[in-house]
Write an enzyme that holds these catalytic residues in place. Sequence first.
Site, short mmCIF file in Angstrom:
data_model
loop_
_atom_site.label_atom_id
_atom_site.label_comp_id
_atom_site.label_asym_id
_atom_site.label_seq_id
_atom_site.Cartn_x
_atom_site.Cartn_y
_atom_site.Cartn_z
N SER A 147 0.86 -1.18 0.00
CA SER A 147 0.00 0.00 0.00
C SER A 147 0.90 1.23 0.00
O SER A 147 2.08 1.14 0.35
CB SER A 147 -0.88 -0.01 1.26
OG SER A 147 -1.49 1.24 1.47
N TYR A 160 -2.38 -0.41 10.60
CA TYR A 160 -2.43 -0.84 9.21
C TYR A 160 -1.13 -0.47 8.50
O TYR A 160 -0.54 -1.29 7.78
CB TYR A 160 -3.62 -0.19 8.51
CG TYR A 160 -3.75 -0.53 7.04
CD1 TYR A 160 -4.35 -1.71 6.63
CD2 TYR A 160 -3.27 0.34 6.05
CE1 TYR A 160 -4.47 -2.02 5.28
CE2 TYR A 160 -3.39 0.04 4.71
CZ TYR A 160 -3.99 -1.15 4.33
OH TYR A 160 -4.10 -1.45 2.99
#
Length: 256
Positions: A147, A160
């Site tokens: 990501s 995250y």
Amino acid sequence: MTQTLFNIRDRLALVTGSSRGLGNALARGLAHQGARVILHGRNLALVQEEARAIAQETGATVEAVSFDVTDAQATQQALEALIAQCGVPDILVNNAGLQRRAPFNEFTPSDWDALVATNLSSLFYVSQVITRAMGERGSGKVVNIGSVQSKLARETIAPYSATKGGVAMLTQGMAADLARFNIQVNCISPGYFKTEMNSALWQDPAFNQWVEKRTPAQRWGHFDELVGTLVYLCSDASSFVSGQNIFVDGGMTSVV
């Protein structure tokens, strides 16, 4: 020559977390390029339904498998059975992921554990089983899905970001250990794409405006814009590329 380099026809690809969303789009993209695809998800009925839909759309061979990637023993048993039935995958795409949002000091231990288990530990469990078999054969391609949060932090998603940073570093470590078996391991880190997992973001007008302003391309990404990078990393064109984290983000991580 170019067509041969990027050809993945008839290669067997396992894509975790591919019953919907980004993983489904990646699996569909591989199927459109002629790969034989194995869809994965926790809901077997949904995975089977999607497998039929992709097979009908693309003409590719598409199988369905269901197991809990956060359970090491269940993962090993399911993958060993899969290999016995379908053969050793030529391509592994570690896509299964989870998101939870809360300010750092309010984040619960249970949510932290769920994120680490799904986003990081599962990648380790799945990759160990598959790359052992790839190593015995002497070839393989592993693509981990990171990501922009592998590199950039943002409020309410510190855990995250930590897991995706871990994915990037695990990619490098795997590349170092597995190169001797002719296994290339790389990471694709998407920018902002309108997925089911981040629907709360793209449905928020203020956040939507922020993404468009923050991204040099001035828009969200489209799923099909990830497929070219994935095909490259799954093909012979990337035979000397390993340990890399490629950001497909419209330029977001390149600017301040």
